[in-house]
Design a protein around this motif. Structure first.
Motif, PDB file in Angstrom:
ATOM      1  N   HIS A 197       1.530   5.130  -2.223  1.00 45.64           N
ATOM      2  CA  HIS A 197       1.102   6.117  -3.228  1.00 45.64           C
ATOM      3  C   HIS A 197       2.349   6.850  -3.713  1.00 45.64           C
ATOM      4  O   HIS A 197       2.913   7.651  -2.967  1.00 45.64           O
ATOM      5  N   HIS A 208       0.825  -1.201   0.000  1.00 47.92           N
ATOM      6  CA  HIS A 208       0.000   0.000   0.000  1.00 47.92           C
ATOM      7  C   HIS A 208       0.865   1.259   0.000  1.00 47.92           C
ATOM      8  O   HIS A 208       1.166   1.819   1.062  1.00 47.92           O
ATOM      9  N   LYS A 226      -8.037  -1.807  -6.743  1.00 52.77           N
ATOM     10  CA  LYS A 226      -8.295  -0.971  -5.572  1.00 52.77           C
ATOM     11  C   LYS A 226      -9.678  -0.359  -5.727  1.00 52.77           C
ATOM     12  O   LYS A 226     -10.007   0.216  -6.772  1.00 52.77           O
ATOM     13  N   HIS A 282      -5.567  -0.586   5.540  1.00 50.04           N
ATOM     14  CA  HIS A 282      -5.420   0.284   6.719  1.00 50.04           C
ATOM     15  C   HIS A 282      -6.519   0.112   7.788  1.00 50.04           C
ATOM     16  O   HIS A 282      -7.334   1.017   8.020  1.00 50.04           O
ATOM     17  N   ASP A 337       0.514   2.625   3.666  1.00 52.11           N
ATOM     18  CA  ASP A 337      -0.270   3.718   3.099  1.00 52.11           C
ATOM     19  C   ASP A 337       0.611   4.960   2.919  1.00 52.11           C
ATOM     20  O   ASP A 337       0.191   6.084   3.228  1.00 52.11           O
TER      21      ASP A 337
HETATM   22 ZN    ZN Z   1      -3.835   4.594   0.648  1.00 55.04          ZN
END
Ligand code: ZN
Ligand code: DOR
Length: 476
Positions: free
Chosen positions: A66, A64, A149, A240, A313
Motif C-alpha cells: 500500500h 501486496h 483486489k 495475507h 502487506d
Molecule cells: Zn493489504
C-alpha cells in the motif's frame, strides 16, 4: 578497455536459483541478463563489481503493498514506498487500490499511473472489485490493470465489501481476461457483528482484535471465494494468510484444480498472540496475528507449497495513528517492504529454510502466479536484470526511524537480523547500492505487463453468466 562486451558484470558471486546454486559471474547489457558463466569467463564490461562471498538472487516480487498515493501521502507516497522496496531487495511491487480515491474506474486508474511515475522499482497496479463498480471492470482491464483486489472484509479505507452476488458477476467478467483476483479473505458481516458487541461491552484491549476476527472469518471467506473461482474460472489469490484453519479450504481447492494461490507475510510467521501485551496497538493488523499454532501451520504450508509466496502487506501509518489505548481506534497494519528480506534471510541463516526455497517463495512463484515469468523471477539469460545481491553475514537491528518508508513504526523494532540485500538492481540499473538509495533513480520503475504471458484463460459456466443471460434477454 576497448569495446567492452557488456555494460556490467557482477563477478565472483554465488547465483541462487530456486533449484540450486552455482559460482558464476552475471553479465548485464541494457535491461537484461546477457550471460551467466564460470568465474572470469565472460570477458570485458564497462563496469565490473566484485560480489565475491555474496549471493546473487532475483529481486523479491512483493504482490501486496500500500503506497497510499493518491490521498494519504502523509503515510507514504510512491517515491518513499518504492525507495523502501529498493532498500529491501524488492524489485517489483503490486500496489493496492484502497487509496483516496480508490482505484475503482479507468479514470482513477490513470490517476494512479501518474502517481506511480515516481517509482524507482517496477510495479503492477491493482484495480478494485467492489459492489458499486462492476460496470467499470472492463474499462479497468482495458486501462491496463495488472490484477484485481476484492475486500471481502473491511480494513483501512473502509471500502464496503461486495455482496456475494456482486462478487460472482465481477468474477465472471474478470475470468475472461485471465487476470488474477486477490482477496482480502475475511467475512465482513461476522466481524462487524462481533466488533460492535465487543465495543458495546467496553472490551477494547489489543487481544479483542482477534476475538472480533476469529479464524472462521478467514475459513468461510476462502471457501466461498474458492467456490466462485471454481464456478467462473477466475484465477484467485488469497492475501495475507493468517490462520491454520484457512489452509484447509485453500489446499482442498488446489486439489480439485482451482487456480488459487496464497501468500503469507512475515508477521504471521514470526509473531503470535504472546506479542500483544508487549506491542499493544502497534501489532494491530487485518487479518490479526494469531496463535502460535497458526504460525507453525503456516510455516509448514510455506515449506510444502500450500502457501505459494511471501508478501508484506506493507501498510504504513503514522505513529499517532498506530498508537491508541482503545484498540478499535488504532489504524491497522505497518510497513514491511523494507524488512521482509532481512527478516526472512535471518530464518534462512537459522536453518529454517534454504536460500533456494526463499528464491522460490519471494520471487519465482509470485512471477509465475501473476504472469511476469519468464521476464522476471529468475536469474537467467534474457530475463530482466532484477537482482538483489545478498550479504548473508550482515547483521542489522531493525529500527523504524531508519526505515525509508514514511511509516515509522514497526512491530519488529529492535529485532536483530542476519543477512541483507547490499545492492538492488532493477532492469540493469543500481537503485540501491551499498545500503543507500542511488541518486536520480526516482522514475526508473515501469509498470509491468503481465497479460500477454499468461496462459489462455479458461472461463467456466459462461453460458450461465449474467452477461450471457442479459444478452439473450431470456430468463433461466
Ligand atoms: Zn493489504
Ligand atoms: O492491516 C491492514 N492494513 N490490512 C489490510 O488489509 C489493509 C492495510 C491498510 O491498507 O492499512
Amino acid at each position: 578497455m576497448n569495446n567492452p562486451l557488456f555494460d556490467l558484470i557482477l563477478k565472483g558471486g554465488t547465483v541462487v536459483h530456486e533449484t540450486g546454486r552455482e559460482l558464476a559471474d552475471v553479465a548485464i547489457s541494457g535491461e537484461t541478463i546477457a550471460a551467466i558463466g564460470a568465474p572470469d569467463s565472460l570477458g570485458d564490461a564497462t563496469e565490473v563489481v566484485d560480489v565475491s562471498g555474496q549471493y546473487v538472487i532475483p529481486g523479491a516480487i512483493d504482490m501486496h503493498v500500500h503506497f497510499r498515493e493518491p490521498g494519504y501521502t502523509h503515510k507514504e507516497d510512491w517515491e518513499t514506498g518504492s525507495a523502501a522496496a529498493a532498500m529491501g531487495g524488492v524489485t517489483t511491487v503490486f500496489e493496492m487500490p484502497n487509496t483516496h480515491p480508490p482505484t475503482r474506474s479507468a479514470v482513477e486508474f490513470r490517476q494512479k499511473q501518474e502517481c506511480a511515475k515516481k517509482a524507482c522499482v517496477d510495479f503492477g497496479i491493482y484495480a478494485l472489485l467492489a459492489e458499486d463498480n462492476i460496470d467499470e471492470i472492463q474499462g479497468l482491464i482495458d486501462a491496463g490493470a495488472n490484477a484485481f483486489k476484492c475486500f471481502m472484509g473491511n480494513t483501512f479505507g473502509n471500502l464496503p465489501s461486495p455482496s456475494t452476488g456482486a462478487m460472482l458477476e465481477g468474477f465472471e467478467i474478470i475470468a475472461q481476461s485471465g487476470l488474477r483476483i486477490s482477496l482480502h479473505a475475511e467475512t465482513a458481516s461476522i466481524m462487524a457483528w462481533r466488533q460492535s458487541k465487543l465495543e458495546a461491552a467496553g472490551l477494547n484491549q489489543p487481544l479483542h482484535h482477534i476475538v472480533a476476527r476469529p479464524e472462521v472469518v478467514a475459513i468461510e471467506a476462502v471457501a466461498r471465494a474458492a467456490i466462485l473461482s471454481e464456478w467462473t474460472g477466475a484465477r484467485i489469490h488469497v492475501l495475507h494468510i493468517s490462520s491454520a484453519g484457512e489452509l484447509r479450504p485453500l489446499s482442498e481447492a488446489k486439489n480439485r484444480g482451482v487456480d488459487i494461490t496464497g501468500e503469507t507475510c512475515p508477521c504471521y510467521l514470526l509473531l503470535d498472540a504472546s506479542d500483544y501485551e508487549r506491542l499493544g496497538s502497534v501489532i494491530r493488523v487485518n487479518p490479526p496475528v494469531r496463535e502460535k499454532k497458526d504460525s507453525v501451520a503456516i510455516w509448514n504450508a510455506l515449506q510444502s507449497g500450500v502457501v505459494d509466496m511471501i508478501a508484506t502487506d506493507h501498510a504504513p501509518h503514522t505513529l499517532e495513528e498506530k498508537t491508541n489505548d482503545n484498540i478499535w481506534k488504532a489504524d491497522c497494519g505497518f510497513p514491511g517492504v523494507e524488512t521482509q528480506m532481512p527478516l526472512m534471510l535471518s530464518e534462512v541463516a537459522a536453518g529454517r529454510m534454504t536460500l533456494e526455497h526463499y528464491v522460490r517463495i519471494s520471487s519465482a512463484n509470485p512471477a509465475r502466479t501473476f504472469g511476469l515469468w519468464p521476464c522476471k523471477g529468475r536469474i537467467a539469460v534474457g530475463a530482466h536484470a532484477d537482482i538483489a545481491v545478498i550479504d548473508m553475514a550482515r547483521q542489522e537491528i531493525i529500527s523504524a526511524t531508519k526505515l525509508h518508508s514514511r511509516g515509522k513504526v514497526t512491530p519488529f523494532e529492535g529485532r536483530a537480523t542476519t543477512g541483507a540485500p547490499i545492492h538492488t538492481l532493477v532492469r540493469g540499473r543500481f537503485v540501491q547500492r551499498d545500503r543507500a538509495i542511488m541518486p536520480g533513480v526516482s522514475g526508473h520503475g515501469k509498470q509491468v505487463t503481465n497479460i500477454q504471458s499468461m496462459p489462455a484463460p479458461k472461463p467456466c459456466n459462461v453460458d450461465q453468466s449474467l452477461a450471457a443471460v442479459l444478452a439473450t434477454g431470456e430468463e433461466t
